[in-house]
Write a protein that holds these residues in place. Structure first.
Motif, PDB file in Angstrom:
ATOM      1  N   ARG A  81     -26.362 104.329 -16.671  1.00  0.00           N
ATOM      2  CA  ARG A  81     -24.971 104.431 -17.124  1.00  0.00           C
ATOM      3  C   ARG A  81     -24.857 105.191 -18.438  1.00  0.00           C
ATOM      4  NH1 ARG A  81     -24.090  99.590 -16.611  1.00  0.00           N
ATOM      5  NH2 ARG A  81     -24.505  98.870 -18.728  1.00  0.00           N
ATOM      6  N   THR A  82     -25.835 105.009 -19.312  1.00  0.00           N
ATOM      7  CA  THR A  82     -25.755 105.604 -20.658  1.00  0.00           C
ATOM      8  C   THR A  82     -26.597 106.867 -20.814  1.00  0.00           C
ATOM      9  OG1 THR A  82     -27.607 104.227 -21.429  1.00  0.00           O
ATOM     10  CG2 THR A  82     -25.368 103.323 -21.656  1.00  0.00           C
ATOM     11  N   ASN A  83     -27.402 107.197 -19.777  1.00  0.00           N
ATOM     12  CA  ASN A  83     -28.284 108.369 -19.835  1.00  0.00           C
ATOM     13  C   ASN A  83     -29.305 108.251 -20.966  1.00  0.00           C
ATOM     14  OD1 ASN A  83     -29.130 110.809 -18.667  1.00  0.00           O
ATOM     15  ND2 ASN A  83     -28.010 112.019 -20.180  1.00  0.00           N
ATOM     16  N   ILE A  84     -29.765 107.043 -21.210  1.00  0.00           N
ATOM     17  CA  ILE A  84     -30.820 106.781 -22.193  1.00  0.00           C
ATOM     18  C   ILE A  84     -32.043 106.294 -21.430  1.00  0.00           C
ATOM     19  CG2 ILE A  84     -31.513 105.382 -24.182  1.00  0.00           C
ATOM     20  CD1 ILE A  84     -28.558 105.150 -24.937  1.00  0.00           C
ATOM     21  N   ALA A  85     -33.208 106.847 -21.730  1.00  0.00           N
ATOM     22  CA  ALA A  85     -34.435 106.468 -21.018  1.00  0.00           C
ATOM     23  C   ALA A  85     -34.678 104.964 -21.157  1.00  0.00           C
ATOM     24  CB  ALA A  85     -35.626 107.240 -21.569  1.00  0.00           C
ATOM     25  N   VAL A  86     -35.219 104.363 -20.090  1.00  0.00           N
ATOM     26  CA  VAL A  86     -35.467 102.919 -20.085  1.00  0.00           C
ATOM     27  C   VAL A  86     -36.318 102.500 -21.276  1.00  0.00           C
ATOM     28  CG1 VAL A  86     -36.624 101.053 -18.842  1.00  0.00           C
ATOM     29  CG2 VAL A  86     -35.166 102.636 -17.595  1.00  0.00           C
ATOM     30  N   ARG A  87     -37.365 103.283 -21.564  1.00  0.00           N
ATOM     31  CA  ARG A  87     -38.247 102.891 -22.666  1.00  0.00           C
ATOM     32  C   ARG A  87     -37.517 102.925 -24.009  1.00  0.00           C
ATOM     33  NH1 ARG A  87     -40.044 107.979 -21.099  1.00  0.00           N
ATOM     34  NH2 ARG A  87     -39.816 109.624 -22.653  1.00  0.00           N
ATOM     35  N   ASP A  88     -36.612 103.912 -24.176  1.00  0.00           N
ATOM     36  CA  ASP A  88     -35.852 103.996 -25.424  1.00  0.00           C
ATOM     37  C   ASP A  88     -34.839 102.865 -25.510  1.00  0.00           C
ATOM     38  OD1 ASP A  88     -37.221 106.290 -26.166  1.00  0.00           O
ATOM     39  OD2 ASP A  88     -35.769 107.621 -25.199  1.00  0.00           O
ATOM     40  N   LEU A  89     -34.232 102.562 -24.389  1.00  0.00           N
ATOM     41  CA  LEU A  89     -33.282 101.460 -24.345  1.00  0.00           C
ATOM     42  C   LEU A  89     -33.988 100.139 -24.657  1.00  0.00           C
ATOM     43  CD1 LEU A  89     -30.250 101.073 -23.655  1.00  0.00           C
ATOM     44  CD2 LEU A  89     -30.971 100.481 -21.341  1.00  0.00           C
ATOM     45  N   ALA A  90     -35.166  99.959 -24.065  1.00  0.00           N
ATOM     46  CA  ALA A  90     -35.937  98.740 -24.321  1.00  0.00           C
ATOM     47  C   ALA A  90     -36.317  98.638 -25.787  1.00  0.00           C
ATOM     48  CB  ALA A  90     -37.194  98.736 -23.441  1.00  0.00           C
ATOM     49  N   ASP A  91     -36.689  99.754 -26.377  1.00  0.00           N
ATOM     50  CA  ASP A  91     -37.072  99.755 -27.793  1.00  0.00           C
ATOM     51  C   ASP A  91     -35.894  99.341 -28.667  1.00  0.00           C
ATOM     52  OD1 ASP A  91     -39.171 100.388 -29.754  1.00  0.00           O
ATOM     53  OD2 ASP A  91     -37.799 101.962 -30.399  1.00  0.00           O
ATOM     54  N   ARG A  92     -34.720  99.865 -28.353  1.00  0.00           N
ATOM     55  CA  ARG A  92     -33.523  99.509 -29.124  1.00  0.00           C
ATOM     56  C   ARG A  92     -33.169  98.032 -28.937  1.00  0.00           C
ATOM     57  NH1 ARG A  92     -29.074 104.383 -28.398  1.00  0.00           N
ATOM     58  NH2 ARG A  92     -30.517 106.150 -28.433  1.00  0.00           N
ATOM     59  N   LEU A  93     -33.327  97.533 -27.716  1.00  0.00           N
ATOM     60  CA  LEU A  93     -33.007  96.138 -27.442  1.00  0.00           C
ATOM     61  C   LEU A  93     -33.927  95.199 -28.214  1.00  0.00           C
ATOM     62  CD1 LEU A  93     -31.368  94.034 -25.876  1.00  0.00           C
ATOM     63  CD2 LEU A  93     -33.020  94.263 -23.995  1.00  0.00           C
ATOM     64  N   VAL A  94     -35.209  95.516 -28.214  1.00  0.00           N
ATOM     65  CA  VAL A  94     -36.173  94.700 -28.962  1.00  0.00           C
ATOM     66  C   VAL A  94     -35.838  94.727 -30.447  1.00  0.00           C
ATOM     67  CG1 VAL A  94     -38.595  94.521 -29.654  1.00  0.00           C
ATOM     68  CG2 VAL A  94     -38.014  94.959 -27.262  1.00  0.00           C
ATOM     69  N   GLU A  95     -35.454  95.899 -30.952  1.00  0.00           N
ATOM     70  CA  GLU A  95     -35.076  96.023 -32.361  1.00  0.00           C
ATOM     71  C   GLU A  95     -33.835  95.183 -32.651  1.00  0.00           C
ATOM     72  OE1 GLU A  95     -35.576  97.534 -36.274  1.00  0.00           O
ATOM     73  OE2 GLU A  95     -36.879  97.604 -34.504  1.00  0.00           O
ATOM     74  N   LEU A  96     -32.869  95.172 -31.717  1.00  0.00           N
ATOM     75  CA  LEU A  96     -31.644  94.406 -31.887  1.00  0.00           C
ATOM     76  C   LEU A  96     -31.914  92.903 -31.932  1.00  0.00           C
ATOM     77  CD1 LEU A  96     -28.492  94.139 -31.819  1.00  0.00           C
ATOM     78  CD2 LEU A  96     -28.689  94.123 -29.311  1.00  0.00           C
ATOM     79  N   ILE A  97     -32.809  92.461 -31.043  1.00  0.00           N
ATOM     80  CA  ILE A  97     -33.029  91.023 -30.908  1.00  0.00           C
ATOM     81  C   ILE A  97     -34.072  90.494 -31.889  1.00  0.00           C
ATOM     82  CG2 ILE A  97     -33.855  89.212 -29.328  1.00  0.00           C
ATOM     83  CD1 ILE A  97     -32.618  90.789 -27.038  1.00  0.00           C
ATOM     84  N   ALA A  98     -35.130  91.284 -32.108  1.00  0.00           N
ATOM     85  CA  ALA A  98     -36.252  90.760 -32.902  1.00  0.00           C
ATOM     86  C   ALA A  98     -36.715  91.723 -33.974  1.00  0.00           C
ATOM     87  CB  ALA A  98     -37.414  90.426 -31.966  1.00  0.00           C
ATOM     88  N   GLY A  99     -35.831  92.626 -34.410  1.00  0.00           N
ATOM     89  CA  GLY A  99     -36.213  93.569 -35.451  1.00  0.00           C
ATOM     90  C   GLY A  99     -36.464  92.876 -36.778  1.00  0.00           C
ATOM     91  N   PRO A 100     -37.120  93.569 -37.711  1.00  0.00           N
ATOM     92  CA  PRO A 100     -37.485  92.957 -38.996  1.00  0.00           C
ATOM     93  C   PRO A 100     -36.282  92.538 -39.833  1.00  0.00           C
ATOM     94  CG  PRO A 100     -37.863  95.345 -39.023  1.00  0.00           C
ATOM     95  CD  PRO A 100     -37.570  94.964 -37.612  1.00  0.00           C
ATOM     96  N   ASP A 101     -35.115  93.136 -39.592  1.00  0.00           N
ATOM     97  CA  ASP A 101     -33.927  92.807 -40.387  1.00  0.00           C
ATOM     98  C   ASP A 101     -33.029  91.777 -39.714  1.00  0.00           C
ATOM     99  OD1 ASP A 101     -34.721  94.678 -42.306  1.00  0.00           O
ATOM    100  OD2 ASP A 101     -33.687  96.314 -41.258  1.00  0.00           O
ATOM    101  N   VAL A 102     -33.441  91.313 -38.524  1.00  0.00           N
ATOM    102  CA  VAL A 102     -32.617  90.360 -37.778  1.00  0.00           C
ATOM    103  C   VAL A 102     -32.835  88.949 -38.316  1.00  0.00           C
ATOM    104  CG1 VAL A 102     -32.166  89.323 -35.520  1.00  0.00           C
ATOM    105  CG2 VAL A 102     -32.623  91.774 -35.702  1.00  0.00           C
ATOM    106  N   THR A 103     -31.743  88.294 -38.687  1.00  0.00           N
ATOM    107  CA  THR A 103     -31.838  86.917 -39.195  1.00  0.00           C
ATOM    108  C   THR A 103     -31.171  85.916 -38.261  1.00  0.00           C
ATOM    109  OG1 THR A 103     -29.816  87.264 -40.498  1.00  0.00           O
ATOM    110  CG2 THR A 103     -31.933  87.670 -41.591  1.00  0.00           C
ATOM    111  N   VAL A 104     -30.281  86.424 -37.384  1.00  0.00           N
ATOM    112  CA  VAL A 104     -29.585  85.557 -36.440  1.00  0.00           C
ATOM    113  C   VAL A 104     -29.738  86.131 -35.043  1.00  0.00           C
ATOM    114  CG1 VAL A 104     -27.370  84.566 -35.753  1.00  0.00           C
ATOM    115  CG2 VAL A 104     -27.882  84.905 -38.176  1.00  0.00           C
TER     116      VAL A 104
END
Length: 228
Positions: free
Chosen positions: A185-208
């Motif tokens: 849907r977004t024309n973003i490669a699965v691996r790049d999308l997965a990387d962004r998702l991991v960063e969103l959920i468990a990135g170093p700046d994530v507190t909640v």
């Protein structure tokens, strides 16, 4: 090296020696091509590169070209023809099939020598350098890097799938399907999308930990900033 000794030093010789200075030196052989007869004079090393014992055959241009890899033969022939016409320094990397059927990678470098009386290019002189091992090493390095990158991509995709399984309470295949649909849907490669998702959920700046609604919004449009 033996057999062929082009007389006098040359800028070409200096460049070759400089290029080979230091580290493990690949096999290097000299050659001289008589343009009038098409006959070559090879040092012992060049015979061995082509799978022959020194002096076993009389090297000629047709014989030499017959050993070139079919995909490289026309290009090498063109390089030699241009060098014979211009006398300018040249170089080329190509594959050969030696007398035993093995494929090797050779670099050839050379320059023309002119007749002082007529100014015509009468012979080509230069070097063959067997770079088979260095090419194999480079290919191995490239393959290793590719495998490593692939493993890293798989790892982040697996991590993202695990997070989606936890958020949505779905099985592994369904989690991957969520990623794949978002990718299409977004024309973003699965691996790049997965990387962004991991960063969103468990990135170093994530507190909640993001809410399910935030994950929904991310999968709908990863480019829009998500509020946790």
């Amino acid at each position: 090296m033996t057999s062929v000794q082009p007389s006098g030093g040359s800028p070409l010789e200096g460049k070759v020696e400089q290029a080979l200075d230091g580290g493990t030196r690949p096999p290097v052989g000299r050659y001289r091509l008589d343009l009038a007869t098409g006959e070559w004079a090879w040092s012992d090393e060049v015979y061995l590169m082509h799978g022959f014992e020194p002096g076993e055959i009389v090297p000629t241009t047709p014989l030499m070209l017959s050993h070139k890899h079919p995909d490289d033969r026309g290009r090498v022939d063109g390089v030699l023809r241009r060098a014979a016409e211009t006398g300018q320094t040249f170089s080329s990397v190509h594959r050969i099939r030696d007398a035993h059927g093995s494929t090797r990678t050779l670099a050839v470098t050379g320059q023309g020598r002119r007749d002082p009386a007529t100014g015509r290019v009468t012979e080509l002189i230069g070097y063959f350098i067997d770079v088979t091992d260095s090419h194999r090493a480079a290919a191995q390095r490239d393959a290793t890097a590719s495998i490593k990158a692939s493993a890293e991509h798989r790892a982040v995709i697996e991590q993202a799938k695990g997070m989606l399984m936890a958020v949505y309470g779905v099985e592994e295949l369904e989690a991957f399907e969520l990623l794949r649909e978002a990718s299409n849907r977004t024309n973003i490669a699965v691996r790049d999308l997965a990387d962004r998702l991991v960063e969103l959920i468990a990135g170093p700046d994530v507190t909640v930990f993001p809410t399910r609604e935030a994950i929904d919004a991310f999968l709908k449009d990863p480019e829009v900033p998500v509020d946790s």
